[in-house]
Structures are given as C-alpha cells and as structure tokens.
Write a protein that holds these residues in place. Structure first.
Motif, PDB file in Angstrom:
ATOM      1  N   ARG A   2       0.858  -1.172   0.000  1.00  0.00           N
ATOM      2  CA  ARG A   2       0.000   0.000   0.000  1.00  0.00           C
ATOM      3  C   ARG A   2       0.904   1.234   0.000  1.00  0.00           C
ATOM      4  O   ARG A   2       1.762   1.390   0.891  1.00  0.00           O
ATOM      5  CB  ARG A   2      -0.905   0.022   1.231  1.00  0.00           C
ATOM      6  CG  ARG A   2      -2.000  -1.031   1.205  1.00  0.00           C
ATOM      7  CD  ARG A   2      -2.764  -1.053   2.517  1.00  0.00           C
ATOM      8  NE  ARG A   2      -3.377   0.245   2.825  1.00  0.00           N
ATOM      9  CZ  ARG A   2      -4.562   0.652   2.340  1.00  0.00           C
ATOM     10  NH1 ARG A   2      -5.250  -0.137   1.522  1.00  0.00           N
ATOM     11  NH2 ARG A   2      -5.070   1.825   2.681  1.00  0.00           N
ATOM     12  N   ASP A  70      -3.899  17.119  11.552  1.00  0.00           N
ATOM     13  CA  ASP A  70      -4.985  16.596  10.716  1.00  0.00           C
ATOM     14  C   ASP A  70      -4.430  15.741   9.581  1.00  0.00           C
ATOM     15  O   ASP A  70      -4.989  14.686   9.254  1.00  0.00           O
ATOM     16  CB  ASP A  70      -5.823  17.746  10.144  1.00  0.00           C
ATOM     17  CG  ASP A  70      -6.654  18.450  11.206  1.00  0.00           C
ATOM     18  OD1 ASP A  70      -6.795  17.888  12.308  1.00  0.00           O
ATOM     19  OD2 ASP A  70      -7.146  19.560  10.932  1.00  0.00           O
ATOM     20  N   ALA A  73      -3.216  12.368  10.890  1.00  0.00           N
ATOM     21  CA  ALA A  73      -4.332  11.464  11.168  1.00  0.00           C
ATOM     22  C   ALA A  73      -4.847  10.832   9.880  1.00  0.00           C
ATOM     23  O   ALA A  73      -5.140   9.627   9.832  1.00  0.00           O
ATOM     24  CB  ALA A  73      -5.450  12.233  11.869  1.00  0.00           C
ATOM     25  N   GLU A  74      -4.945  11.639   8.813  1.00  0.00           N
ATOM     26  CA  GLU A  74      -5.383  11.104   7.515  1.00  0.00           C
ATOM     27  C   GLU A  74      -4.397  10.066   7.001  1.00  0.00           C
ATOM     28  O   GLU A  74      -4.783   9.007   6.496  1.00  0.00           O
ATOM     29  CB  GLU A  74      -5.525  12.238   6.496  1.00  0.00           C
ATOM     30  CG  GLU A  74      -6.738  13.110   6.654  1.00  0.00           C
ATOM     31  CD  GLU A  74      -6.843  14.108   5.525  1.00  0.00           C
ATOM     32  OE1 GLU A  74      -7.739  13.959   4.653  1.00  0.00           O
ATOM     33  OE2 GLU A  74      -6.017  15.046   5.478  1.00  0.00           O
ATOM     34  N   ARG A  76      -2.344   8.165   8.647  1.00  0.00           N
ATOM     35  CA  ARG A  76      -2.435   6.921   9.418  1.00  0.00           C
ATOM     36  C   ARG A  76      -3.638   6.087   8.973  1.00  0.00           C
ATOM     37  O   ARG A  76      -3.567   4.852   8.948  1.00  0.00           O
ATOM     38  CB  ARG A  76      -2.524   7.236  10.904  1.00  0.00           C
ATOM     39  CG  ARG A  76      -1.240   7.776  11.510  1.00  0.00           C
ATOM     40  CD  ARG A  76      -1.324   7.850  13.031  1.00  0.00           C
ATOM     41  NE  ARG A  76      -0.126   8.480  13.589  1.00  0.00           N
ATOM     42  CZ  ARG A  76      -0.064   9.758  13.942  1.00  0.00           C
ATOM     43  NH1 ARG A  76      -1.125  10.544  13.782  1.00  0.00           N
ATOM     44  NH2 ARG A  76       1.044  10.250  14.437  1.00  0.00           N
ATOM     45  N   GLU A  77      -4.722   6.745   8.620  1.00  0.00           N
ATOM     46  CA  GLU A  77      -5.914   6.015   8.184  1.00  0.00           C
ATOM     47  C   GLU A  77      -5.652   5.245   6.887  1.00  0.00           C
ATOM     48  O   GLU A  77      -6.230   4.174   6.668  1.00  0.00           O
ATOM     49  CB  GLU A  77      -7.080   6.984   7.983  1.00  0.00           C
ATOM     50  CG  GLU A  77      -7.661   7.531   9.277  1.00  0.00           C
ATOM     51  CD  GLU A  77      -8.853   8.431   9.041  1.00  0.00           C
ATOM     52  OE1 GLU A  77      -9.275   8.572   7.852  1.00  0.00           O
ATOM     53  OE2 GLU A  77      -9.374   9.007  10.011  1.00  0.00           O
ATOM     54  N   PHE A  78      -4.776   5.768   6.032  1.00  0.00           N
ATOM     55  CA  PHE A  78      -4.457   5.064   4.788  1.00  0.00           C
ATOM     56  C   PHE A  78      -3.494   3.896   5.021  1.00  0.00           C
ATOM     57  O   PHE A  78      -3.299   3.069   4.126  1.00  0.00           O
ATOM     58  CB  PHE A  78      -3.869   6.028   3.759  1.00  0.00           C
ATOM     59  CG  PHE A  78      -4.888   6.930   3.119  1.00  0.00           C
ATOM     60  CD1 PHE A  78      -5.826   6.419   2.230  1.00  0.00           C
ATOM     61  CD2 PHE A  78      -4.928   8.283   3.412  1.00  0.00           C
ATOM     62  CE1 PHE A  78      -6.772   7.238   1.638  1.00  0.00           C
ATOM     63  CE2 PHE A  78      -5.872   9.115   2.830  1.00  0.00           C
ATOM     64  CZ  PHE A  78      -6.801   8.596   1.944  1.00  0.00           C
ATOM     65  N   ALA A  79      -2.890   3.827   6.195  1.00  0.00           N
ATOM     66  CA  ALA A  79      -2.013   2.719   6.593  1.00  0.00           C
ATOM     67  C   ALA A  79      -1.006   2.347   5.507  1.00  0.00           C
ATOM     68  O   ALA A  79      -0.957   1.201   5.049  1.00  0.00           O
ATOM     69  CB  ALA A  79      -2.861   1.495   6.957  1.00  0.00           C
TER      70      ALA A  79
END
Length: 308
Positions: A2, A70, A73-74, A76-79
C-alpha cells in the motif's frame, strides 16, 4: 504494498504513472502541494501530480504543512507500507517519516552523495559533469543523506538543457522507483549508507544566478544558460531592457568584446571572455521567444551595442 505517493511538479508524473501501473502495488492516496495561482489570470491551479491522481480517482491530500495533526491522522488512516516521494517540495518532520512501515523513499535526480539539494540536474550541467543519474534512498532528518537503495545512470549530452535531462531522468527514475518498491516488498533490498566523500550541494538556482556573465569564458556561459533552461531562464540586459536567452553555441574563435553584439544574416553573435557565442533564441521584453535570426532582422541596434 500500500503506497501513499508524494510529489508535485511534472517530473514526478512518470513515477506516479508507473506505480499506478505496477501490479504488485496499490497507490491508495497522493500527497501534493496545495493549488497555487498560475498563468496570466493567476487562477488557482492544481499540481500535475494532483491532476493525474484525480484522473484515476485517487484521494489527494494537500496539507499546508506535512507535520499538521490533521494530515498525520489522515495518513495513518491510509495505513501505508511505504511513501515514495518525487519532488514533493516540503520538508518532512520525523513524526511524519515514522508512519509508514518502510518509511519514505525519495527518488532524487543525482548519483548521491553528489548534488544533494533542490537543483541537482541544473548543477550537474553547470559544473560540466559527463554522467549523472537518479538514486532512491530512505529519507531521514539530513538533507538527502539517507541510505541508498538503488541508482540508474544517464549521460549528459553536450547540448542538454536542464529540461531535456530532467525529462529523461524522470522516465528512467520512474523505473528505478518501481524496482525499489518491488525490492522492499520482497524483502530482498537493503539500503546502503552513502559514501562520506564526494558530497556536493545543489541549491536552487535563482533569477540572479541566471544572469549571463559575458566576462566569463564561452564554455561557462554555455553551461549556465543550459542549466537555467527552462527555469529560471537565462537573461541579460540591453540598455534598460531585460532579454531572455535560449541556449548558445560557442564558436571556434573570439573577435568581439565581452557582451558586444554582432547581427548577421544568419543570426546573432555575442562576445565573451574568450570565444564568441551564437544565440539560438531571444525573447525581447513583452514579446514571445524568437529565433535569434528573426530577432536580428527586426532589431535596430546602435553601433557597438552590448549585452551586460
């Protein structure tokens, strides 16, 4: 793997496209610089990387600063497993670098440790290098100091402008970046620390740097103009007017004083410290770039006119 790709200008587009086409990887998001005014109308314009991402329906992140909470955080959500980078245009703080499993891997257009910095292609031409290339390396706190995963080489041709050379490196570098991602995914690729010697720095060339120094030898002027083409654009003064110049061709002999202009039926010759040079293109103030011969036919210059 990813991937979250980070890049901004046109030279980053080939790398993003190759990663989009790579079967072993998934580009889940793109990070790029915010839109900025461009063109005569100063309309807000997205980056070339953002445009390509939008064509493929990929989320585009445009943080004002890549260390903002912000944005982190975004991200990290995409990992992401890895964040490949090509000419993103902003410094990455350590807490941003720590998020992906394999870090942030930069494609840099030089053979590191040579020409660390913002303008490696321009400085390779300016300093008369015969060979350059591209390197992939893991980004760390220092300026382009991280360990190197791989390199590809490219010959610098005698007439290369920075634009010509960067276009070729963008294509070959894209292949190198995909190979690096493949090697990281398989676990077979290990980064090697950069050599402690051979370090050189390539700061961005400014408009002031791009002024043609007619008191210098023709070879230096040739390299400077090519290094500054297309940006920031070589220039000189004629009276109170600024003229932009395209690449020059050094002649075999010198008969003119530095900066002295001779108009001929074939074009325009200008003196330097040693040999004269022939201009290829000239852009008078407020006009488009013209073949030098066309400008010469319409120019009305007094005897002994000089560029300074």
């Amino acid at each position: 793997m990813r991937l979250v790709f980070a890049g901004t200008p046109a030279p980053a587009v080939p790398a993003l496209q190759r990663l989009l086409d790579a079967p072993r990887h998934e580009v889940v998001a793109v990070v790029t610089r915010p839109a900025k005014p461009a063109g005569r109308g100063r309309k807000q314009t997205a980056s070339p990387v953002a445009d390509l991402a939008a064509e493929h329906g990929i989320p585009v992140l445009t943080p004002a600063k890549p260390g903002d909470d912000d944005f982190l955080a975004e991200l990290r959500e995409f990992a992401p497993d890895c964040c490949p980078v090509v000419a993103y245009g902003a410094l990455l703080p350590q807490r941003t670098l720590d998020i992906p499993t394999h870090g942030w891997v930069n494609l840099h257009f030089s053979l590191l440790p040579a020409w660390r910095g913002a303008a490696p292609v321009q400085h390779a031409i300016l300093h008369g290098d015969d060979i350059t290339g591209a390197s992939t390396f893991r980004i760390e706190a220092g300026l382009d100091t991280g360990p190197v995963f791989g390199v590809t080489t490219e010959t610098i041709r005698p007439t290369d402008t920075a634009g010509d050379l960067l276009e070729r490196l963008a294509r070959s570098g894209a292949e190198l970046l995909v190979a690096t991602m493949d090697g990281l995914a398989s676990g077979e690729l290990v980064a090697v620390p950069q050599a402690p010697d051979g370090v050189s720095i390539a700061p961005k060339l400014t408009v002031d740097d791009a002024r043609v120094p007619w008191q210098q030898p023709a070879r230096h002027i040739d390299r400077l103009v090519r290094a500054c083409t297309p940006a920031p654009g070589a220039w000189t003064m004629l009276g109170d007017d600024r003229y932009k110049l395209g690449p020059v061709r050094p002649r075999l002999e010198g008969t003119l004083a530095p900066g002295e202009i001779r108009l001929t039926r074939a074009g325009v010759e200008v003196g330097t410290l040693d040999r004269d040079v022939t201009l290829t293109t000239v852009q008078p103030p407020g006009k488009r770039m013209l073949p030098a011969a066309d400008w010469a036919r319409g120019a009305r210059l007094p005897e002994g006119a000089r560029f300074v």
